[in-house]
Design an enzyme around this catalytic site. Structure first.
Site, PDB file in Angstrom:
ATOM      1  N   ASP A   1      27.678  -0.831  66.097  1.00 45.06           N
ATOM      2  CA  ASP A   1      28.962  -0.267  65.672  1.00 45.06           C
ATOM      3  C   ASP A   1      28.700   0.687  64.497  1.00 45.06           C
ATOM      4  OD1 ASP A   1      32.208  -1.421  65.854  1.00 45.06           O
ATOM      5  OD2 ASP A   1      31.618  -0.029  64.260  1.00 45.06           O
ATOM      6  N   ILE A   2      29.317   1.856  64.538  1.00 45.13           N
ATOM      7  CA  ILE A   2      29.064   2.897  63.535  1.00 45.13           C
ATOM      8  C   ILE A   2      29.721   2.557  62.184  1.00 45.13           C
ATOM      9  CG2 ILE A   2      31.039   4.438  63.961  1.00 45.13           C
ATOM     10  CD1 ILE A   2      27.331   5.485  63.713  1.00 45.13           C
TER      11      ILE A   2
ATOM     12  N   HIS B   1      35.155  -3.352  75.210  1.00 45.68           N
ATOM     13  CA  HIS B   1      33.940  -3.637  74.435  1.00 45.68           C
ATOM     14  C   HIS B   1      34.065  -4.984  73.751  1.00 45.68           C
ATOM     15  CE1 HIS B   1      36.729  -1.315  71.911  1.00 45.68           C
ATOM     16  NE2 HIS B   1      36.260  -2.001  70.880  1.00 45.68           N
TER      17      HIS B   1
END
Ligand code: 5GP
Length: 128
Positions: free
Chosen positions: A28-29, A92
Site C-alpha cells: 500500500d502506497i 482488495h
C-alpha cells in the site's frame, strides 16, 4: 479502469510482493504500518461480496499465502485483514502487520522512502 488495473497492466508502478495468474499483491502506497499489503484480483470487480464464492475463496487462499510471507518477514503480534474499498472500487484485501489496535484503524499512517519500499517488497517476496 481502476488505479489497480493500471498497476496490473503496468501502466503505473507498484512495489510488488507476489503474483500469479489471477492475483497480485503489492505494498500500500500510504501504509498504516510497515508491510501493509494489498491483495487484488486481476479481474476488476467493485465489491468483494459480488465475487463468486469460488473467486472469493481463491482470493482468501492467495491472501493466506501472502500473510504467511509477511509474518515471516516482519515481527508483529499478528497480521490483520480488512476489506474496505471506499477509496478504490476494485476488490482488495488489506493485510496489515499489527502491533496495536491503531495499526488497523486507517488513521495513523507511516512513510517510507522509495528504497525502503523496494527493500521491503523484495524481502516479503523472498518469503512468498
Ligand atoms: P480503500 O479503498 O480500501 O478504502 O483504500 C484503498 C487503499 O489503496 C488505501 O490504503 C490507499 O493508500 C491505497 N492506494 C490508493 N492508490 C494507490 C496506488 O496508486 N498504489 C498503491 N500501492 N496503493 C494505493
Amino acid at each position: 479502469m481502476s488505479i489497480f488495473t493500471k498497476i496490473i497492466t503496468g501502466e503505473i508502478p507498484s512495489y510488488k510482493v507476489a503474483e500469479n495468474a489471477d492475483f497480485i499483491a503489492f505494498l500500500d502506497i500510504n501504509p498504516n504500518a510497515k508491510g501493509h499489503t494489498l491483495v487484488v484480483p486481476k479481474k476488476e470487480e467493485n465489491k468483494i461480496f459480488d465475487l463468486s464464492k469460488e473467486a472469493y475463496a481463491s482470493l482468501m487462499g492467495f491472501s493466506y499465502q501472502v500473510a504467511k510471507a509477511i509474518e515471516k518477514t516482519l515481527p508483529c503480534k499478528r497480521v490483520g485483514m480488512s476489506v474496505i474499498g471506499l477509496e478504490v472500487p476494485h476488490v482488495h484485501v488489506h493485510l496489515i502487520p499489527l502491533n496495536a489496535m491503531a495499526d488497523i484503524q486507517f488513521m495513523q499512517k507511516v512513510t517510507f522512502s522509495k528504497e525502503e519500499f523496494v527493500d521491503l517488497a523484495e524481502a516479503i517476496s523472498k518469503n512468498f
